[in-house]
Design an enzyme around this catalytic site. Structure first.
Site, PDB file in Angstrom:
ATOM      1  N   CYS A 255     -20.098  -2.351   6.554  1.00 41.88           N
ATOM      2  CA  CYS A 255     -21.392  -1.665   6.579  1.00 41.88           C
ATOM      3  C   CYS A 255     -22.490  -2.724   6.594  1.00 41.88           C
ATOM      4  CB  CYS A 255     -21.534  -0.680   5.413  1.00 41.88           C
ATOM      5  SG  CYS A 255     -21.543  -1.417   3.771  1.00 41.88           S
TER       6      CYS A 255
ATOM      7  N   ASN B  42     -22.699  -4.073   2.290  1.00 41.03           N
ATOM      8  CA  ASN B  42     -21.435  -4.218   1.552  1.00 41.03           C
ATOM      9  C   ASN B  42     -21.600  -3.926   0.052  1.00 41.03           C
ATOM     10  OD1 ASN B  42     -18.936  -6.796   0.834  1.00 41.03           O
ATOM     11  ND2 ASN B  42     -18.592  -4.671   1.350  1.00 41.03           N
TER      12      ASN B  42
ATOM     13  N   CYS C  71     -22.686  -0.265  -0.773  1.00 45.27           N
ATOM     14  CA  CYS C  71     -22.577   1.202  -0.919  1.00 45.27           C
ATOM     15  C   CYS C  71     -21.367   1.780  -0.193  1.00 45.27           C
ATOM     16  CB  CYS C  71     -23.845   1.886  -0.395  1.00 45.27           C
ATOM     17  SG  CYS C  71     -25.353   1.459  -1.291  1.00 45.27           S
ATOM     18  N   ARG C  72     -21.399   1.797   1.139  1.00 46.36           N
ATOM     19  CA  ARG C  72     -20.393   2.552   1.891  1.00 46.36           C
ATOM     20  C   ARG C  72     -19.068   1.819   2.077  1.00 46.36           C
ATOM     21  NH1 ARG C  72     -24.141   3.324   6.909  1.00 46.36           N
ATOM     22  NH2 ARG C  72     -24.683   1.235   6.118  1.00 46.36           N
ATOM     23  N   SER C  73     -19.112   0.558   2.537  1.00 50.12           N
ATOM     24  CA  SER C  73     -17.825  -0.107   2.814  1.00 50.12           C
ATOM     25  C   SER C  73     -17.024  -0.423   1.547  1.00 50.12           C
ATOM     26  CB  SER C  73     -17.985  -1.334   3.718  1.00 50.12           C
ATOM     27  OG  SER C  73     -18.773  -2.337   3.135  1.00 50.12           O
TER      28      SER C  73
ATOM     29  N   ASP D 233     -26.378   6.473   4.984  1.00 48.58           N
ATOM     30  CA  ASP D 233     -26.486   5.392   4.013  1.00 48.58           C
ATOM     31  C   ASP D 233     -27.050   5.914   2.694  1.00 48.58           C
ATOM     32  OD1 ASP D 233     -26.795   3.058   2.641  1.00 48.58           O
ATOM     33  OD2 ASP D 233     -27.376   1.931   4.430  1.00 48.58           O
TER      34      ASP D 233
HETATM   35  P1  4NP Z   1     -24.621  -0.225   2.634  1.00 46.31           P
HETATM   36  O1  4NP Z   1     -26.091   0.217   2.154  1.00 46.31           O
HETATM   37  O2  4NP Z   1     -24.785  -0.820   4.016  1.00 46.31           O
HETATM   38  O3  4NP Z   1     -23.862   1.064   2.657  1.00 46.31           O
HETATM   39  O4  4NP Z   1     -24.121  -1.205   1.614  1.00 46.31           O
HETATM   40  C1  4NP Z   1     -27.198  -0.645   2.132  1.00 46.31           C
HETATM   41  C2  4NP Z   1     -27.326  -1.539   1.111  1.00 46.31           C
HETATM   42  C3  4NP Z   1     -28.443  -2.384   1.065  1.00 46.31           C
HETATM   43  C4  4NP Z   1     -29.395  -2.308   2.057  1.00 46.31           C
HETATM   44  C5  4NP Z   1     -29.268  -1.407   3.088  1.00 46.31           C
HETATM   45  C6  4NP Z   1     -28.158  -0.582   3.124  1.00 46.31           C
HETATM   46  N1  4NP Z   1     -30.543  -3.154   2.008  1.00 46.31           N
HETATM   47  O5  4NP Z   1     -31.416  -3.024   2.886  1.00 46.31           O
HETATM   48  O6  4NP Z   1     -30.635  -3.992   1.087  1.00 46.31           O
END
Ligand code: 4NP
Length: 156
Positions: free
Chosen positions: A8, A11, A13-15, A125
């Protein structure tokens, strides 16, 4: 060994959620010895961080442990991974850009393309929506379908 890598943006939340759910399913099906399972982000934003509190909470609510520490994808991942499983289409674009010359394209897929009865392609997300339970349900459906797909393809 079959190398599976969930991807993702951050790294956190989702992955990491997909990594934990997929590991749990692989344990339940007695297939641990067949797999290397990991997750990464396309960005460097959260290198070294634990998974987001919302991801850790929803996994714990479902009895699943989460040990992920965020890291960014590297060249070795692109060269050695059999199944590079992205959470959304922007991750796929970033991966295709990062993998030019490494010919990883045919190993890149979207998690929800394996989810039975799910028509959307992108895992939303929860970093922005806060809806970790909705994301859990989608990730679980995707992971179940992915494991069935790999078992069929690899004959295990
Ligand atoms: P992820 O979510 O891609 O599912 O881990 C996010 C985590 C952090 C950010 C964006 C999406 N960020 O912009 O910091």
């Amino acid at each position: 060994m079959i190398n599976v890598l969930f991807v993702c943006l951050g790294n956190i939340c989702r992955s990491p959620m997909a990594e934990a759910v997929f590991k749990h399913l692989v344990e339940q099906e007695g297939l641990v010895s067949h797999f290397n399972i990991d997750s990464v982000g396309t960005s460097s934003y959260h290198i070294g961080d634990l998974a987001h509190r919302g991801t850790r909470r929803v996994l714990s609510d479902h009895g699943i442990k989460c040990t992920s520490i965020a890291r960014q994808i590297n060249r070795r991942d692109l060269e050695t991974t059999d199944y590079i499983v992205a959470m959304d289409q922007s991750n796929v674009s970033d991966l295709q850009y990062a993998s030019r010359g490494v010919l990883a394209d045919d190993r890149i897929s979207l998690l929800l393309s394996y989810a039975d009865g799910v028509t959307r392609l992108d895992v939303p997300d929860p970093y922005y929506s806060g809806n970790f339970e909705e994301v859990y349900q989608l990730v679980e459906a995707g992971c179940r379908g992915l494991l069935a797909h790999i078992r069929e393809e690899q004959g295990i």
